[in-house]
Design a protein around this motif. Sequence first.
Motif, PDB file in Angstrom:
ATOM      1  N   GLN A 113    -118.479  49.096  33.665  1.00 54.10           N
ATOM      2  CA  GLN A 113    -117.910  49.702  32.676  1.00 54.10           C
ATOM      3  C   GLN A 113    -118.803  50.718  31.795  1.00 54.10           C
ATOM      4  N   GLY A 114    -120.343  50.383  31.987  1.00 54.87           N
ATOM      5  CA  GLY A 114    -121.412  51.265  31.283  1.00 54.87           C
ATOM      6  C   GLY A 114    -122.043  50.448  29.724  1.00 54.87           C
ATOM      7  N   THR A 115    -122.811  50.289  29.827  1.00 54.15           N
ATOM      8  CA  THR A 115    -123.321  49.530  28.324  1.00 54.15           C
ATOM      9  C   THR A 115    -124.386  50.710  27.340  1.00 54.15           C
TER      10      THR A 115
ATOM     11  N   LYS B  42    -116.364  57.470  32.293  1.00 58.13           N
ATOM     12  CA  LYS B  42    -115.790  57.154  32.969  1.00 58.13           C
ATOM     13  C   LYS B  42    -117.209  56.370  33.956  1.00 58.13           C
ATOM     14  N   ALA B  43    -116.885  55.446  34.412  1.00 58.58           N
ATOM     15  CA  ALA B  43    -118.347  55.471  35.751  1.00 58.58           C
ATOM     16  C   ALA B  43    -118.212  55.985  37.004  1.00 58.58           C
ATOM     17  N   PRO B  44    -118.951  56.456  37.689  1.00 59.36           N
ATOM     18  CA  PRO B  44    -118.749  57.414  38.744  1.00 59.36           C
ATOM     19  C   PRO B  44    -117.718  56.575  39.695  1.00 59.36           C
ATOM     20  N   ASP B  82    -108.782  65.943  40.772  1.00 61.60           N
ATOM     21  CA  ASP B  82    -110.161  66.336  40.886  1.00 61.60           C
ATOM     22  C   ASP B  82    -111.313  67.119  40.046  1.00 61.60           C
ATOM     23  N   PHE B  83    -111.178  67.938  38.993  1.00 62.84           N
ATOM     24  CA  PHE B  83    -111.668  68.694  38.257  1.00 62.84           C
ATOM     25  C   PHE B  83    -112.291  67.062  37.403  1.00 62.84           C
ATOM     26  N   ALA B  84    -113.674  66.968  37.553  1.00 59.30           N
ATOM     27  CA  ALA B  84    -114.715  66.474  37.820  1.00 59.30           C
ATOM     28  C   ALA B  84    -115.964  66.760  37.713  1.00 59.30           C
ATOM     29  N   ILE B  85    -116.893  65.635  37.798  1.00 59.49           N
ATOM     30  CA  ILE B  85    -118.405  66.157  38.486  1.00 59.49           C
ATOM     31  C   ILE B  85    -118.585  65.321  39.330  1.00 59.49           C
ATOM     32  N   TYR B  86    -119.631  65.957  39.899  1.00 58.06           N
ATOM     33  CA  TYR B  86    -119.734  65.141  41.276  1.00 58.06           C
ATOM     34  C   TYR B  86    -121.573  65.165  41.801  1.00 58.06           C
TER      35      TYR B  86
END
Lengths: 121, 107
Positions: A113-115, B42-44, B82-86
């Motif tokens: 989840q990231g730190t 969020k995480a990728p 789908d609007f996000a960073i890729y």
Amino acid sequence: EVQLVQSGAEMKLPGESLKISCKASGYSFNTYWVGWVRQMPGKGLEWIGIIYPGDSDTRYSPSLQGQVAISADKSIGTAFLQWSSLKASDTGIYYCARHRGSSGYYRIDYWGQGTLVTVSS
Amino acid sequence: DIQMTQSPPTLSASVGDRVTITCRASQSISNWVAWYQQKPGKAPKLLIYEASTLETGVPLRFSGSGSGTEFTLTISSLHPDDFAIYYCQQYNGYSYTFGQGTKLEIK
């Protein structure tokens, strides 16, 4: 279910040391490479390095080698990222990431989840 | 280090559009390329690996192609989600690098 649960946010002074963790579950920890990816504020992703917990084989990005240390404790299924002397430029979000593949070719299939690490005086 | 040059940095499109994002590697990397989607805070998330293999659970509107030094990610018909960073990533031999990212925004 594969899960990577990371330790909480840290706020540190420049020059301090730090060790953050990533607890893995839902798979055989010893048989997958696990690593770290950095994301500085508002910026892109930067691959830091990986470790194979089974034998502690560790590989680093050439640009970051010597600045951080990656380790793992297979008895508790946990990977670590460590700094001996933090700098303001270390500020960012650090993601734990399971790597899948073979023979040096590993994509990231699960992420923690990231730190958030903040280094400021 | 192998460099990955991703373009465009920003892409404005509408729901239903077909879009393509490109990554160019500084040297040949066969098909060792993955594509990730990242949403704010969020995480990728892995979408495609080995340049063209769709990760389990990823919608079929996502596809990847390329080999050597030129790679593309295509979304055939944009959904609102789908609007996000890729990001592209090369994973050739224990030293991996990401592209700079493409922000896909609503026109």
